[in-house]
Design an enzyme around this catalytic site. Structure first.
Site, PDB file in Angstrom:
ATOM      1  N   MET A  86     -32.043 -19.089  -6.769  1.00 21.14           N
ATOM      2  CA  MET A  86     -32.757 -17.853  -7.089  1.00 21.14           C
ATOM      3  C   MET A  86     -32.663 -17.425  -8.550  1.00 21.14           C
ATOM      4  O   MET A  86     -32.987 -16.291  -8.886  1.00 21.14           O
ATOM      5  CB  MET A  86     -32.264 -16.718  -6.187  1.00 21.14           C
ATOM      6  CG  MET A  86     -32.424 -17.005  -4.696  1.00 21.14           C
ATOM      7  SD  MET A  86     -34.096 -17.533  -4.240  1.00 21.14           S
ATOM      8  CE  MET A  86     -35.006 -16.019  -4.555  1.00 21.14           C
ATOM      9  N   ILE A  88     -33.905 -18.122 -12.539  1.00 20.35           N
ATOM     10  CA  ILE A  88     -34.876 -18.826 -13.367  1.00 20.35           C
ATOM     11  C   ILE A  88     -34.112 -19.678 -14.385  1.00 20.35           C
ATOM     12  O   ILE A  88     -33.265 -19.176 -15.122  1.00 20.35           O
ATOM     13  CB  ILE A  88     -35.813 -17.836 -14.076  1.00 20.35           C
ATOM     14  CG1 ILE A  88     -36.663 -17.101 -13.036  1.00 20.35           C
ATOM     15  CG2 ILE A  88     -36.709 -18.561 -15.077  1.00 20.35           C
ATOM     16  CD1 ILE A  88     -37.548 -16.029 -13.615  1.00 20.35           C
ATOM     17  N   LEU A  89     -34.399 -20.959 -14.395  1.00 25.93           N
ATOM     18  CA  LEU A  89     -33.711 -21.860 -15.312  1.00 25.93           C
ATOM     19  C   LEU A  89     -34.267 -21.705 -16.724  1.00 25.93           C
ATOM     20  O   LEU A  89     -35.477 -21.571 -16.912  1.00 25.93           O
ATOM     21  CB  LEU A  89     -33.868 -23.310 -14.838  1.00 25.93           C
ATOM     22  CG  LEU A  89     -33.230 -23.628 -13.477  1.00 25.93           C
ATOM     23  CD1 LEU A  89     -33.636 -25.031 -13.029  1.00 25.93           C
ATOM     24  CD2 LEU A  89     -31.712 -23.502 -13.535  1.00 25.93           C
ATOM     25  N   ASN A 108     -38.503 -28.510  -6.985  1.00 26.90           N
ATOM     26  CA  ASN A 108     -38.329 -27.235  -6.294  1.00 26.90           C
ATOM     27  C   ASN A 108     -39.292 -27.155  -5.114  1.00 26.90           C
ATOM     28  O   ASN A 108     -40.308 -27.843  -5.077  1.00 26.90           O
ATOM     29  CB  ASN A 108     -38.622 -26.075  -7.258  1.00 26.90           C
ATOM     30  CG  ASN A 108     -38.328 -24.717  -6.645  1.00 26.90           C
ATOM     31  OD1 ASN A 108     -37.324 -24.541  -5.948  1.00 26.90           O
ATOM     32  ND2 ASN A 108     -39.193 -23.751  -6.885  1.00 26.90           N
ATOM     33  N   HIS A 110     -41.461 -24.216  -2.867  1.00 31.56           N
ATOM     34  CA  HIS A 110     -41.899 -22.825  -2.969  1.00 31.56           C
ATOM     35  C   HIS A 110     -42.724 -22.452  -1.743  1.00 31.56           C
ATOM     36  O   HIS A 110     -43.587 -23.228  -1.313  1.00 31.56           O
ATOM     37  CB  HIS A 110     -42.734 -22.617  -4.236  1.00 31.56           C
ATOM     38  CG  HIS A 110     -43.150 -21.202  -4.441  1.00 31.56           C
ATOM     39  ND1 HIS A 110     -42.282 -20.242  -4.925  1.00 31.56           N
ATOM     40  CD2 HIS A 110     -44.325 -20.569  -4.192  1.00 31.56           C
ATOM     41  CE1 HIS A 110     -42.915 -19.076  -4.976  1.00 31.56           C
ATOM     42  NE2 HIS A 110     -44.153 -19.245  -4.533  1.00 31.56           N
TER      43      HIS A 110
END
Length: 213
Positions: A86, A88-89, A108, A110
């Site tokens: 959860m 943001i990279l 990822n 989604h």
């Protein structure tokens, strides 16, 4: 990835770890060829850590992305797999896992048919649109991660009906069943690099090799 060696991955997750379980189950059932080197969470209370330890896997709690990046780089991984992570990279973190083919080796999942409903609460957004009579179907997307929010190259998508769903929980329950099937299936060819990136019009698309399509 060495000759005949299974792809090595790290799984990053923040919550209950249901997609982690689906991936680990697929590996155990030999439906997915991969080796999980470590499971990392940014939250020490995450259930995913308990589930990973119960399977005898290495775990780590780390919030600092610079430290996480260094740890992961030392493991010489083939791919990073986000499973309900959860945070943001950062662009710096993502670029550390860049591939010469033009994407980052970070995958990822989604809960929407991107580019529809990026970001948080996608199942809720879909249900709200259903209540307004504007939507009868939503879906799941597996994609590579880039510096945007859910804007990376799409690997796979699968639709499902929400026309008879009476709550957000109904949508989520149905969506999770699709997630847990689609993610391991897609990872099987992504982790093996059994795909090509092609241009369709102005957009790039990830296309699995014919044997996996």
């Amino acid at each position: 990835m060495g000759l005949n060696a299974s792809p090595t991955i790290a799984i990053l997750a923040s919550g209950r770890g249901s997609n982690f379980e689906a991936i680990a189950d697929a590996i155990e059932a030999k439906l997915l060829d991969a080796r999980i080197a470590v499971v990392i969470s940014d939250r020490p209370e995450s259930l995913v850590l308990e589930k990973a330890k119960a399977r005898g896997l290495e775990t780590l709690v780390e919030k600092n992305q610079k430290k996480m990046k260094s740890t992961l780089q030392e493991l010489n991984l083939d791919y990073l797999v986000l499973a309900g992570f959860m945070r943001i990279l950062s662009a710096e973190f993502i670029s550390a896992f860049s591939d010469p083919r033009g994407f980052a080796r970070i995958v990822n999942i989604h809960p929407s048919l991107l580019p529809e409903f990026p970001g948080l609460e996608s199942y809720k957004k879909a249900f709200e649109q259903k209540l307004l009579g504007k939507l009868s179907r939503t879906g799941i997307t597996v994609h590579f991660v880039d510096a945007g929010v859910d804007t990376g190259l799409i690997c796979a998508q699968r639709e499902f009906s929400i026309s008879d769903c009476h709550s957000v929980e109904d949508v989520e329950r149905r969506g999770l069943a699709v997630e847990h099937e689609l993610y391991p299936q897609t990872l099987q060819w992504v982790l093996q690099n059994q795909f090509e990136i092609i241009k369709k019009g102005e957009k790039l698309h990830v296309q699995p090799h014919r044997s996996h399509s």
